[in-house]
Design a protein around this motif. Structure first.
Motif, short mmCIF file in Angstrom:
data_model
loop_
_atom_site.label_atom_id
_atom_site.label_comp_id
_atom_site.label_asym_id
_atom_site.label_seq_id
_atom_site.Cartn_x
_atom_site.Cartn_y
_atom_site.Cartn_z
N THR A 219 0.83 -1.21 0.00
CA THR A 219 0.00 0.00 0.00
C THR A 219 0.86 1.25 0.00
OG1 THR A 219 -1.72 -1.20 1.22
CG2 THR A 219 -1.83 1.21 1.23
N TRP A 371 -2.01 6.40 4.56
CA TRP A 371 -1.33 5.15 4.90
C TRP A 371 -0.83 5.18 6.34
CZ3 TRP A 371 3.82 4.94 6.41
CH2 TRP A 371 4.34 3.66 6.64
N SER A 380 -6.83 -2.31 4.80
CA SER A 380 -6.25 -1.16 4.11
C SER A 380 -7.36 -0.36 3.45
CB SER A 380 -5.24 -1.62 3.06
OG SER A 380 -4.73 -0.50 2.37
#
Length: 382
Positions: A219, A371, A380
């Protein structure tokens, strides 16, 4: 009596066979021509064997070969040819002359090298002798001064040792200055060569290296700017040489021969240390004791671009390495290991203005903040 006239008729008017008269005349003329040939001197005609017109070998006889130019009118410019043995002998003689010439040239070069080395050794020996004489003169002069002064509190060995240490330190500093100047010239030459190799239209890229043990590493890789290269390496199974190969592969895929403008390591750590691989903690003490770690950073310096050394940075993100004196010493040791390449190391606070500016060169700031807020969650959001 019967006579023959010019017209071949008999006087008595009777006509004879004309064919017999002609045959008789032919025999008479043949006998006359044979006698004339026998009287004339004989000339040998050459036995010429020619396959085509032009330059070729013309055999006058088996024992006396000759060569020339064969035309439609005959043979011109007859010259004595060189047989195959003569051609081979001439070629071998020229080959021997060439070899002797090359041998003489190499011998002259070797002799010149020996002469230069002999003169150099003689010059060094004279310089050493001159320094020894100057040192002896200085020692004697100072000893006479000490003896004439009447003060015998200090020992002469102290004076000699102090002078020797002063001269030694001066020589070491001069050698260090000379070495620094040589490194500077080499760096400038390599920088110009890199510019010529890449061309004017190529820009050196920035690179983000993310350890796989960082939460949601994939990510975070999607948060990297589009004009920045990125890679995620296996933190547990990778080795230091393997990590170097991974970095070189990423740069080679961008363009063969290109080097990194700046590199950011995203890994775990803290003030004074960081983990590059599993079981490979990087500290100032490890750099001086572990040869594999020091060799990695020496080789890593060659990956950095030399075109613009003011922008050649190695950034450490996710671990505030420069949080104490040991961390500052660690960053300085890394810079020293990467010399003669000019590379700057830094680990900035992400919330400071300089830290945000550093992050903006590698990441999309809103995506990076998202993030960071969700990195410890099981799901996520990106």
């Amino acid at each position: 009596m019967t006579t023959i006239s010019a017209a071949g008729w008999f006087d008595d008017g009777s006509k004879q066979d004309n064919g017999k008269t002609k045959r008789a005349a032919g025999k008479v003329s043949a006998a006359v021509s044979s006698r004339s040939r026998e009287a004339a001197p004989k000339q040998k005609s050459p036995n010429i064997a020619v396959t085509s017109w032009g330059h070729g070998v013309v055999g006058c006889s088996k024992k006396t070969p000759c060569a020339g130019v064969v035309t439609s009118r005959g043979i011109n410019k007859l010259v004595k040819p060189s047989t195959h043995k003569q051609v081979a002998a001439s070629k071998y003689a020229s080959y021997r002359q060439e070899m002797e010439k090359n041998r003489d040239l190499s011998s002259n070069e070797h002799q010149a090298a020996i002469t230069i080395q002999r003169h150099l050794r003689g010059f060094q020996a004279r310089q050493m002798k001159k320094r020894e004489e100057e040192m002896a003169t200085k020692i004697q002069r100072q000893y006479r001064r000490w003896k004439d002064s009447g003060s015998h509190d200090c020992d002469s060995s102290t004076i000699v040792s102090s002078d020797l240490s002063t001269d030694l330190s001066t020589g070491i500093s001069e050698f260090a200055d000379l070495q620094a100047e040589i490194n500077k010239l080499n760096f400038s030459a390599e920088s110009k060569f890199e510019e010529l190799t890449l061309g004017d239209d190529c820009q050196t890229p920035r690179l983000v290296i993310i350890a796989s043990n960082v939460p949601h590493a994939r990510t975070l890789q999607r948060c990297v700017r589009e004009d920045v290269l990125s890679t995620v390496y296996d933190f547990g199974d990778s080795t230091l040489p393997g990590l170097l190969r991974t970095i070189r592969t990423v740069l080679h895929e961008y363009k063969p021969g290109v080097k990194a403008k700046s590199v950011a390591f995203v890994c775990q750590g803290g003030p004074g240390y960081f983990y590059l691989l599993a079981g490979k903690v990087i500290t100032s003490a490890k750099l001086s004791t572990n040869k594999a770690i020091s060799k990695f950073w020496v080789a890593f310096g060659d990956i950095m671009s030399k075109i613009n050394p003011d922008e050649a940075y190695v950034d450490f993100i996710g671990s505030y390495v420069a949080g104490n004196r040991q961390g500052e010493q660690l960053l300085q040791d890394l810079e020293n290991l990467m010399q003669p390449n000019v590379v700057h190391t830094r680990s900035l606070l992400e919330q400071s203005p300089t830290g945000l500016l550093m992050l903006d060169t590698y990441f999309n700031i809103p995506s990076y903040k998202t993030w960071k807020m969700t990195r410890h969650s099981k799901m996520s959001l990106m």
